[in-house]
Design a protein around this motif. Structure first.
Motif, short mmCIF file in Angstrom:
data_model
loop_
_atom_site.label_atom_id
_atom_site.label_comp_id
_atom_site.label_asym_id
_atom_site.label_seq_id
_atom_site.Cartn_x
_atom_site.Cartn_y
_atom_site.Cartn_z
N GLY A 79 -46.80 1.06 -29.16
CA GLY A 79 -45.64 0.87 -28.31
C GLY A 79 -46.07 0.17 -27.03
O GLY A 79 -47.26 0.14 -26.68
N MET A 80 -45.14 -0.38 -26.32
CA MET A 80 -45.42 -1.05 -25.05
C MET A 80 -44.37 -0.63 -24.04
O MET A 80 -43.27 -0.21 -24.39
N GLY A 81 -44.73 -0.77 -22.78
CA GLY A 81 -43.78 -0.50 -21.72
C GLY A 81 -42.73 -1.60 -21.66
O GLY A 81 -42.64 -2.45 -22.54
N ALA A 82 -41.92 -1.57 -20.63
CA ALA A 82 -40.85 -2.55 -20.49
C ALA A 82 -40.80 -3.04 -19.04
O ALA A 82 -41.21 -2.35 -18.11
N PHE A 83 -40.30 -4.25 -18.87
CA PHE A 83 -40.10 -4.80 -17.53
C PHE A 83 -38.90 -4.15 -16.87
O PHE A 83 -37.85 -3.97 -17.52
N GLY A 84 -39.04 -3.82 -15.59
CA GLY A 84 -37.91 -3.31 -14.83
C GLY A 84 -37.07 -4.46 -14.30
O GLY A 84 -37.15 -5.59 -14.78
N GLY A 104 -48.78 1.45 -24.50
CA GLY A 104 -48.06 2.47 -25.25
C GLY A 104 -49.00 3.40 -25.98
O GLY A 104 -50.23 3.38 -25.79
N LEU A 105 -48.45 4.22 -26.83
CA LEU A 105 -49.23 5.17 -27.61
C LEU A 105 -49.33 4.68 -29.05
O LEU A 105 -48.44 4.02 -29.57
N LEU A 178 -42.35 5.15 -20.38
CA LEU A 178 -43.62 4.66 -19.84
C LEU A 178 -43.49 4.07 -18.44
O LEU A 178 -44.39 4.19 -17.62
N ASP A 179 -42.38 3.40 -18.17
CA ASP A 179 -42.22 2.71 -16.89
C ASP A 179 -41.00 3.19 -16.12
O ASP A 179 -40.34 2.43 -15.42
N SER A 180 -40.71 4.48 -16.25
CA SER A 180 -39.59 5.07 -15.53
C SER A 180 -39.82 6.56 -15.42
O SER A 180 -40.48 7.17 -16.26
N THR A 181 -39.27 7.15 -14.37
CA THR A 181 -39.34 8.60 -14.22
C THR A 181 -38.23 9.30 -15.00
O THR A 181 -38.20 10.53 -15.06
N GLY A 182 -37.34 8.51 -15.57
CA GLY A 182 -36.25 9.08 -16.36
C GLY A 182 -36.71 9.47 -17.76
O GLY A 182 -37.90 9.40 -18.10
N THR A 183 -35.77 9.84 -18.59
CA THR A 183 -36.06 10.22 -19.97
C THR A 183 -35.04 9.57 -20.91
O THR A 183 -33.98 9.13 -20.48
#
Length: 332
Positions: A79-84, A104-105, A178-183
């Motif tokens: 997996g990979m993160g995402a651009f904000g 990612g994992l 990965l790139d946010s404090t949200g869920t």
């Protein structure tokens, strides 16, 4: 001293003797195929029966899986993160804010091998011909097919309990990003009803990427066990809202365009659940199935015992690389 080569019916001596019809027990090549090697006679017919039986009904799991071939012992997915959000330029001299995506994992698919077989004696072949023998590859093919279908349901049946790559079950309301404090949330609760299905459709549209931005997923399939078929058809195809006395239009669910996918092996009778229901984005989900070796049918005959062995072999793996594109409810 003589060495007995029984497979040719010849005798070899220190001083070679030329074989003739008088000193050799022999048979022609045609005799080898048509008389002695009875396993080879059976093999084409049994092979045909095996594959015809395996394919007599369309496989169900490819309707909800990405089915691929593999040429390795394992398949790995990352997996990979995402651009904000993009950064606004407040000055003509501002420079670009470069960003590195979060790693990612790893998701690993390890292929497992499965076998089944049966043995036929020469006497059984001589006495029974195809009356009993033809039942054996049929039974083996059906059991192999059932094994694949049952295994393919494991990620869904265990989707509310088994922990995956992100430390959460497939269906959870608190997937870490990965790139946010949200869920992220793809867990629906309750039975398959008008209200709950509409809530789940909305939940699919609210799916977020690793940066917390809307990823714009859209449900296209409703995956259910046979026990929910009647309920699903009433919900999606009734002109009015099912169970309502208000004569409300059912246009919203009718226009959702959901394909009803009935999975026999998702049922309680097969070890699953008669209440579970799942929404899937058929174009963007990451429910994956890898064939390392597709089902095969082969044979071998023992020369001395006249016993022929027939076996089936297959190797595969399945799993999920991303929770997105799936909304699930236990139905309870």
């Amino acid at each position: 001293m003589a060495v007995d080569f029984k497979w040719l019916g010849l005798q070899m001596f220190a001083t070679p003797v030329q074989p003739t019809t008088e000193n050799t027990i022999y048979y022609t090549d045609a005799d080898v195929v048509n008389e002695t090697n009875f396993g080879k006679l059976l093999e084409p017919g049994l092979r045909k029966i095996f594959f015809e039986t395996y394919d007599e009904l369309p496989e169900q799991f490819p309707r909800i899986y990405n089915v691929m071939d593999s040429d390795k012992a394992q398949e790995k997915d990352w997996g990979m993160g995402a651009f904000g959000d993009w950064t606004e330029r407040t000055s003509q001299f501002d420079t670009v804010a470069y960003k590195t995506l979060s790693p990612g994992l790893e998701r690993t698919y390890t292929h497992s091998a499965f076998t089944q077989g049966f043995i036929i004696t020469r006497e059984m072949f001589d006495d029974e011909q195809y009356r009993q023998i033809e039942k054996m590859p049929r039974a083996m093919a059906r059991s192999g097919r059932a094994k694949v279908e049952k295994d393919a349901m494991i990620p869904l049946v265990n989707g509310f309990t088994t922990v995956l790559y992100d430390g959460k079950a497939l269906f959870a309301n608190d997937h870490p990003l990965l790139d946010s404090t949200g869920t992220g949330d793809n867990l629906q609760t309750g039975a398959l009803t008008d209200v709950n299905l509409k809530t789940a459709l909305q939940l699919m549209r609210q799916t977020v990427d690793e940066a917390g931005n809307l990823a714009q997923f859209k449900a296209t399939k409703l995956i259910i066990p046979p026990a929910l078929e009647d309920t699903a058809r009433r919900l999606l195809h009734s002109a009015q809202v099912p169970g309502s006395a208000n004569n409300d239009t059912n246009e919203y669910l009718q226009s959702a365009g959901l394909e009803i996918v009935i999975m026999d092996y998702l049922s309680a009778a097969a070890g699953g659940s008669d209440t579970m229901w799942i929404l899937q984005d058929g174009a963007r989900h990451e429910l994956n199935f890898f064939w390392r070796v597709r089902p095969e049918f082969k044979w071998e005959e023992d020369f001395d015992s006249f016993v022929s062995k027939y076996r089936g072999y297959m190797r595969y793996s399945m799993g999920v690389s991303d929770w997105r594109g799936m909304i699930g409810s236990t139905g309870l």
